[in-house]
Design a protein around this motif. Structure first.
Motif, PDB file in Angstrom:
ATOM      1  N   LEU A  90      29.162  59.185 -35.822  1.00  0.00           N
ATOM      2  CA  LEU A  90      28.317  60.325 -35.467  1.00  0.00           C
ATOM      3  C   LEU A  90      27.232  59.906 -34.485  1.00  0.00           C
ATOM      4  O   LEU A  90      26.986  60.591 -33.473  1.00  0.00           O
ATOM      5  CB  LEU A  90      27.689  60.918 -36.737  1.00  0.00           C
ATOM      6  N   ILE A  91      26.587  58.779 -34.760  1.00  0.00           N
ATOM      7  CA  ILE A  91      25.529  58.297 -33.867  1.00  0.00           C
ATOM      8  C   ILE A  91      26.084  57.999 -32.476  1.00  0.00           C
ATOM      9  O   ILE A  91      25.445  58.282 -31.453  1.00  0.00           O
ATOM     10  CB  ILE A  91      24.855  57.046 -34.472  1.00  0.00           C
ATOM     11  N   GLY A  92      27.298  57.450 -32.432  1.00  0.00           N
ATOM     12  CA  GLY A  92      27.929  57.191 -31.138  1.00  0.00           C
ATOM     13  C   GLY A  92      28.096  58.451 -30.317  1.00  0.00           C
ATOM     14  O   GLY A  92      27.857  58.457 -29.092  1.00  0.00           O
ATOM     15  N   ARG A  93      28.515  59.538 -30.963  1.00  0.00           N
ATOM     16  CA  ARG A  93      28.652  60.818 -30.261  1.00  0.00           C
ATOM     17  C   ARG A  93      27.291  61.360 -29.829  1.00  0.00           C
ATOM     18  O   ARG A  93      27.149  61.922 -28.737  1.00  0.00           O
ATOM     19  CB  ARG A  93      29.347  61.847 -31.158  1.00  0.00           C
ATOM     20  N   LEU A  94      26.298  61.203 -30.697  1.00  0.00           N
ATOM     21  CA  LEU A  94      24.965  61.712 -30.372  1.00  0.00           C
ATOM     22  C   LEU A  94      24.373  60.985 -29.166  1.00  0.00           C
ATOM     23  O   LEU A  94      23.662  61.590 -28.354  1.00  0.00           O
ATOM     24  CB  LEU A  94      24.044  61.565 -31.581  1.00  0.00           C
ATOM     25  N   LYS A  95      24.665  59.699 -29.028  1.00  0.00           N
ATOM     26  CA  LYS A  95      24.169  58.933 -27.883  1.00  0.00           C
ATOM     27  C   LYS A  95      24.705  59.467 -26.560  1.00  0.00           C
ATOM     28  O   LYS A  95      24.072  59.305 -25.509  1.00  0.00           O
ATOM     29  CB  LYS A  95      24.556  57.458 -28.031  1.00  0.00           C
ATOM     30  N   ASP A 117      30.563  69.027 -33.821  1.00  0.00           N
ATOM     31  CA  ASP A 117      30.080  70.320 -33.317  1.00  0.00           C
ATOM     32  C   ASP A 117      29.210  71.032 -34.344  1.00  0.00           C
ATOM     33  O   ASP A 117      28.158  71.596 -34.005  1.00  0.00           O
ATOM     34  CB  ASP A 117      31.260  71.211 -32.915  1.00  0.00           C
ATOM     35  N   SER A 118      29.637  71.003 -35.619  1.00  0.00           N
ATOM     36  CA  SER A 118      28.839  71.679 -36.640  1.00  0.00           C
ATOM     37  C   SER A 118      27.518  70.940 -36.875  1.00  0.00           C
ATOM     38  O   SER A 118      26.483  71.577 -37.107  1.00  0.00           O
ATOM     39  CB  SER A 118      29.625  71.795 -37.947  1.00  0.00           C
ATOM     40  N   PHE A 119      27.534  69.616 -36.801  1.00  0.00           N
ATOM     41  CA  PHE A 119      26.284  68.871 -36.955  1.00  0.00           C
ATOM     42  C   PHE A 119      25.341  69.169 -35.794  1.00  0.00           C
ATOM     43  O   PHE A 119      24.126  69.365 -35.998  1.00  0.00           O
ATOM     44  CB  PHE A 119      26.552  67.368 -37.031  1.00  0.00           C
ATOM     45  N   TYR A 120      25.881  69.212 -34.594  1.00  0.00           N
ATOM     46  CA  TYR A 120      25.040  69.488 -33.424  1.00  0.00           C
ATOM     47  C   TYR A 120      24.414  70.880 -33.536  1.00  0.00           C
ATOM     48  O   TYR A 120      23.222  71.054 -33.243  1.00  0.00           O
ATOM     49  CB  TYR A 120      25.872  69.367 -32.147  1.00  0.00           C
ATOM     50  N   ARG A 121      25.197  71.863 -33.971  1.00  0.00           N
ATOM     51  CA  ARG A 121      24.639  73.219 -34.128  1.00  0.00           C
ATOM     52  C   ARG A 121      23.521  73.221 -35.159  1.00  0.00           C
ATOM     53  O   ARG A 121      22.486  73.880 -34.965  1.00  0.00           O
ATOM     54  CB  ARG A 121      25.740  74.203 -34.536  1.00  0.00           C
ATOM     55  N   VAL A 154      23.725  71.418 -46.661  1.00  0.00           N
ATOM     56  CA  VAL A 154      24.219  72.387 -45.680  1.00  0.00           C
ATOM     57  C   VAL A 154      25.667  72.781 -45.991  1.00  0.00           C
ATOM     58  O   VAL A 154      26.031  73.960 -45.911  1.00  0.00           O
ATOM     59  CB  VAL A 154      24.093  71.809 -44.258  1.00  0.00           C
ATOM     60  N   HIS A 155      26.490  71.830 -46.341  1.00  0.00           N
ATOM     61  CA  HIS A 155      27.885  72.099 -46.674  1.00  0.00           C
ATOM     62  C   HIS A 155      27.972  73.005 -47.903  1.00  0.00           C
ATOM     63  O   HIS A 155      28.726  73.994 -47.916  1.00  0.00           O
ATOM     64  CB  HIS A 155      28.593  70.767 -46.922  1.00  0.00           C
ATOM     65  N   HIS A 156      27.201  72.685 -48.939  1.00  0.00           N
ATOM     66  CA  HIS A 156      27.206  73.522 -50.135  1.00  0.00           C
ATOM     67  C   HIS A 156      26.779  74.948 -49.816  1.00  0.00           C
ATOM     68  O   HIS A 156      27.302  75.910 -50.394  1.00  0.00           O
ATOM     69  CB  HIS A 156      26.274  72.933 -51.196  1.00  0.00           C
ATOM     70  N   HIS A 157      25.823  75.078 -48.909  1.00  0.00           N
ATOM     71  CA  HIS A 157      25.371  76.420 -48.532  1.00  0.00           C
ATOM     72  C   HIS A 157      26.495  77.214 -47.870  1.00  0.00           C
ATOM     73  O   HIS A 157      26.593  78.433 -48.065  1.00  0.00           O
ATOM     74  CB  HIS A 157      24.167  76.333 -47.596  1.00  0.00           C
TER      75      HIS A 157
END
Length: 315
Positions: A296-301, A264-268, A213-216
């Motif tokens: 990241l997992i902590g935020r997702l929880k 935020d970018s991962f969530y999107r 995704v980053h490379h894209h």
């Protein structure tokens, strides 16, 4: 939809657990006697394999079932100086133990041959070195007894002609031994071969595509992620697609990986991925490795509408 998260090669939490310890050619050459030189290689490799086992046990305890092993597991494995050393036979029990841990915990292991592994190079010596490197990775997975382990690579350079470079890649890919070819996955890069072009190559050669995704973000022709994801998934058939996700270090240095993942970018991206309802595996590529994954997992929880189960699984 089930999403598994993983990380790359090393832990920031485990102490003294590198599986990439090595020795320089200069130091190797200064060791007196062939037996002593091979003994040094054997000890380093055994320690690397022991630490890899520790990493896999640690991952299993934390519910991480997606992991990329280091390409430096066996020091100087492809160097002419060590051509007479059969590291597979020498350490067969240690390699087999890695495979056993992975199978028992239903782990998906992969590797990413180094950037100098270029099967579309116009130089014969580069092709020869690339084949040695791919053969090394294949031997390692064979020794582990992991028939489904995968190797991720890029198309390579553009050289003097993009068209000829793509043709060389296709020609040389078709010549690869079956054991190597069946493991290879092709990833879009951040400068030369974007997702749309890699998709065309994957379609022609029947290679699953790893969407980075980053490379894209760095290299594209205006395609929206949502417009290409189904095509990416189609390259996998019934297999679970694997993707890479990282965040840019800064606007100025957009290609370099940040220490952590921008939430935020991962969530999107996750919201976009959910539209397709396909199980996927996402490799987190961040400088802080497992620490970045667990942050990241902590935020997702804490995020409404996302359930984290079994450590690093999202539903």
């Amino acid at each position: 939809m089930l999403v598994r998260l993983g990380y790359v090669a090393m832990s920031m939490e485990l102490e003294n657990c590198s599986s990439s310890k090595t020795i320089t050619v200069k130091t190797y050459e200064h060791i007196a006697g062939e037996e002593a030189r091979i003994g040094r290689l054997r000890r380093i490799t055994a320690e690397n394999l022991n630490n890899l086992a520790r990493l896999l046990y640690y991952n299993a305890a934390n519910g991480v079932h997606l992991f990329r092993i280091t390409s430096k597991l066996v020091p100087l494995a492809t160097h002419p100086l060590t051509a007479g050393w059969d590291y597979i036979a020498d350490l067969q029990d240690e390699f087999a133990k890695i495979g056993s841990i992975a199978r028992e915990n239903k782990m998906r292991l992969s590797s990413h041959p180094d950037h100098f592994t270029l099967i579309n190079s116009p130089r014969k010596e580069v092709i020869a070195a690339s084949l040695r490197d791919l053969d090394y990775h294949e031997k390692v997975f064979q020794a582990m007894g992991l028939d489904n382990a995968e190797m991720v690579m890029h198309v390579g350079g553009m050289y003097s002609s993009r068209e000829q470079s793509v043709k060389r890649f296709a020609d040389n890919f078709r010549k690869l031994p079956d054991g190597i070819r069946k493991r290879l996955l092709l990833e879009n890069d951040d400068k030369t071969y974007g997702a749309a072009e890699v998709l065309d190559i994957c379609g022609e050669l029947n290679i699953p595509m790893v969407l980075d995704v980053h490379h894209h973000m760095c290299c594209n022709k205006g395609e929206d992620l949502a417009d290409i994801m189904q095509r990416v998934y189609n390259t996998w058939g019934e297999r679970v697609p694997k993707l890479h996700f990282s965040s840019p270090r800064s606007e100025k240095n957009c290609r370099a990986h940040a220490d952590d993942i921008d939430f935020d970018s991962f969530y999107r991206f996750l919201i976009t991925a959910r539209e397709f309802g396909r199980d996927i595996d996402i490799m987190v590529e961040a400088k802080n490795k497992d620490r970045a994954l667990f942050n990241l997992i902590g935020r997702l929880k804490e995020t409404e509408g996302i359930e984290v189960v079994g450590g690093a699984f999202l539903v």
